[in-house]
Design a protein around this motif. Structure first.
Motif, short mmCIF file in Angstrom:
data_model
loop_
_atom_site.label_atom_id
_atom_site.label_comp_id
_atom_site.label_asym_id
_atom_site.label_seq_id
_atom_site.Cartn_x
_atom_site.Cartn_y
_atom_site.Cartn_z
N ALA A 1 0.80 -1.23 0.00
CA ALA A 1 0.00 0.00 0.00
C ALA A 1 0.83 1.27 0.00
N GLN A 2 2.16 1.17 -0.21
CA GLN A 2 3.03 2.34 -0.17
C GLN A 2 3.73 2.54 -1.51
N PRO A 3 3.89 3.80 -1.95
CA PRO A 3 4.65 4.05 -3.18
C PRO A 3 6.14 3.80 -2.98
N VAL A 4 6.77 3.25 -4.02
CA VAL A 4 8.18 2.89 -3.95
C VAL A 4 8.86 3.36 -5.23
N THR A 5 10.08 3.85 -5.11
CA THR A 5 10.86 4.25 -6.28
C THR A 5 11.89 3.17 -6.60
N GLY A 6 11.96 2.77 -7.85
CA GLY A 6 12.87 1.72 -8.27
C GLY A 6 14.17 2.27 -8.82
N SER A 7 15.02 1.36 -9.27
CA SER A 7 16.31 1.75 -9.82
C SER A 7 16.58 1.04 -11.14
N ARG B 1 10.25 -8.13 -4.55
CA ARG B 1 9.65 -7.59 -3.34
C ARG B 1 8.13 -7.48 -3.46
N ALA B 2 7.65 -7.06 -4.63
CA ALA B 2 6.21 -6.94 -4.84
C ALA B 2 5.53 -8.30 -4.80
N VAL B 3 6.14 -9.29 -5.46
CA VAL B 3 5.55 -10.63 -5.48
C VAL B 3 5.60 -11.25 -4.09
N THR B 4 6.71 -11.08 -3.39
CA THR B 4 6.84 -11.62 -2.04
C THR B 4 5.79 -11.01 -1.11
N SER B 5 5.54 -9.72 -1.27
CA SER B 5 4.51 -9.06 -0.48
C SER B 5 3.14 -9.66 -0.76
N VAL C 1 -5.44 4.82 -5.24
CA VAL C 1 -6.72 5.23 -4.67
C VAL C 1 -7.39 4.07 -3.94
N MET C 2 -7.28 2.87 -4.52
CA MET C 2 -7.93 1.69 -3.92
C MET C 2 -7.34 1.30 -2.57
N GLN C 3 -6.09 1.64 -2.35
CA GLN C 3 -5.40 1.16 -1.15
C GLN C 3 -6.09 1.64 0.13
N GLY C 4 -6.84 2.73 0.05
CA GLY C 4 -7.52 3.23 1.24
C GLY C 4 -8.93 2.72 1.41
N ALA C 5 -9.31 1.71 0.62
CA ALA C 5 -10.69 1.22 0.64
C ALA C 5 -10.88 -0.03 1.49
N GLY C 6 -9.87 -0.38 2.29
CA GLY C 6 -10.02 -1.53 3.18
C GLY C 6 -9.27 -2.77 2.77
N LEU C 7 -8.54 -2.72 1.66
CA LEU C 7 -7.74 -3.88 1.25
C LEU C 7 -6.56 -4.05 2.19
N PRO C 8 -6.31 -5.24 2.69
CA PRO C 8 -5.09 -5.46 3.48
C PRO C 8 -3.86 -5.16 2.63
N PRO C 9 -2.81 -4.58 3.21
CA PRO C 9 -1.59 -4.31 2.45
C PRO C 9 -1.06 -5.57 1.78
#
Length: 489
Positions: free
Chosen positions: A11-17, A45-49, A190-198
């Motif tokens: 649910a958090q923005p991340v910057t890649g390299s 990291r995204a898939v593991t999450s 926007v969806m991240q604040g609608a109750g979805l677990p991280p």
């Protein structure tokens, strides 16, 4: 410049390299965002999450009523941000703003509402053939879905993938097409604040050959859904198949739009225009091969060409615009490469065939109609994916069915006739996943949408999504105590 994150993880923005890529406004040719791609470690990291969220079970094990609320709240969140999402989507894709705001964003929200309703009506199978047993079939989530969305309709099709994947308890990682990541990334935020677990819905941006390839091949991805070109689809399906991952491929099309001489003439003209020129002509389900029965052919061509000349090409922000610019310079060049040369005796330009007038910048292409002598011409066999129609006459229904099927694709087809017997014959004879009769594009989300041949494998939609995003588990329970053989007694 637009500030768009490389990824959304937990649910958090991340910057890649990884490899950076530019996002260009096709109306102005200006770079509106430069996004660092997701390197392998960030995709991991995204898939593991997503895997951790799935195994933890906060979403997977949530009661249906609670899932429905989150899905509906996600739809409400999209609606609440509709103006901002439509604004950035219009800038990114060149689609007319009124089409994005009026249809695309609304469809994205409706996808979540549809699957909220669908999961509340699911049924299970129970078998009683064996007298001493009850045998039932459970549907359990597939796991972690890798989702890859296309650039031509990112919001509508990307949201369909997310909604259908998570509705059945899965977690997912979506990768937008690198040409059009902005609207879908904002929607996912926007969806991240609608109750979805991280971790239930993660996103990675990046080049398909890098981030997309890593996502498909990741060992913790359980299934892959891809919408896009046939060539890319084959590569993805081969990679997924090598790891025994199920996949759904919704790919290209070269669909026949068959207009009989007993059709409602005005409706057929309107439908043919909608079928080839909406969405800037960039749609896999376009009626790009227009077959007209000879009895009305000249009249139809005259009316169709006259209307095409009046189709309003303009800036996507203008309320009167019906066709905006093509998506990228590379795609503009691709479409332009199909304009027949003067020495091509098998094709004649009836209208269009070049850059739209009045635009110094932007990838504006004229609505184009070319008359062809044979369905074997490349204009009838290759997907152009633009506001570019090929038109030709036919004499009999038998000939129409044969021409329609003379293609390596089989996504959709259209039939226009007042003869119900002819329509019923056509829907049986045409090899396509969808046949629209006396109507342009209509989508009932309950029904499967997928193609035959090189138009894809599998389908999306209510029951089709349930079949793909769940696994079947058979459970047998004795009705009463059993008398078992006593081996070794």
């Amino acid at each position: 410049m637009t500030d768009t994150p490389t990824a959304i993880i937990d649910a958090q923005p991340v910057t890649g390299s990884g490899t950076p890529f530019d996002v260009v406004d096709p109306a102005s040719e200006e770079v509106i965002a430069t996004i660092p791609g997701a390197e392998d470690a960030l995709v991991d990291r995204a898939v593991t999450s997503a895997r951790a969220a799935f195994e933890k079970g906060d979403w997977r094990l949530l009661p249906v009523a609670d899932k429905q609320k989150v899905l509906r709240d996600s739809a409400d969140a999209i609606d609440a941000a509709a103006d901002d999402i439509a604004d950035i989507e219009c800038a990114n894709t060149g689609l007319p703003y009124h089409q994005v705001r009026g249809r695309q964003v609304g469809r994205a929200a409706d996808n979540f509402r549809f699957f909220a309703d669908y999961i509340g009506q699911m049924t299970a199978e129970l078998y009683e053939q064996e007298a001493n047993y009850l045998t039932y079939v459970r549907r359990e989530p597939l796991g972690v879905a890798g989702l890859i969305s296309p650039w031509n309709s990112p919001l509508a099709l990307g949201s369909m993938k997310i909604a259908s994947a998570i509705a059945f308890g899965n977690s997912c990682v979506i990768k937008p097409a690198e040409q059009a990541p902005l609207g879908l990334t904002m929607m996912t935020q926007v969806m991240q604040g609608a109750g979805l677990p991280p971790g239930v819905v993660n996103l990675v941006n990046g080049l398909g050959v890098e981030s997309g390839d890593r996502l498909v091949r990741h060992p913790l991805i359980d299934g892959v859904s891809f919408t896009g070109g046939t060539r890319t689809g084959k590569i993805i399906m081969e990679a997924a198949g090598a790891m025994l991952k199920p996949s759904v491929m919704e790919l290209g099309g070269k669909s026949a739009n068959i207009i009989f001489d007993d059709a409602d003439f005005e409706q057929a003209v309107d439908g043919a225009l909608v079928g080839i020129f909406t969405n800037n002509g960039q749609q896999c389900l376009a009626g790009s091969r227009i077959l007209v029965q000879r009895g009305i052919y000249d009249r139809f061509v005259e009316a169709f060409v006259a209307r095409a000349k009046k189709v309003r090409v303009g800036h996507p922000r203008e309320a009167t615009t019906e066709v905006g610019p093509l998506m990228t310079k590379a795609h503009y060049d691709h479409v332009m490469s199909f304009v027949p040369a003067a020495e091509d005796a098998g094709a004649r330009i009836l209208v269009g065939g070049g850059r739209a007038e009045g635009f110094e910048r932007g990838y504006y292409f004229q609505p184009t109609i070319v008359e062809v002598d044979s369905n074997t011409h490349r204009l009838c066999q290759e997907e152009i994916f633009g506001p570019f129609a090929a038109i030709m006459p036919f004499d009999t229904a038998e000939e129409a069915w044969a021409i329609a099927n003379e293609s390596r694709f089989g996504l959709v087809s259209y039939i226009w006739s007042q003869d119900i017997a002819k329509i019923m014959e056509g829907q049986e004879r045409i090899f396509a996943g969808t046949v629209w009769c006396n109507t342009p594009m209509i989508r009932d989300l309950h029904a499967p949408f997928g193609g035959y041949r090189e138009s894809g494998v599998g389908a999306e939609g209510g029951r089709a999504a349930e079949a793909f995003y769940t696994r079947q588990k058979t459970v047998s329970i004795p009705r009463r105590p059993l008398t078992l053989p006593k081996l070794g007694a």
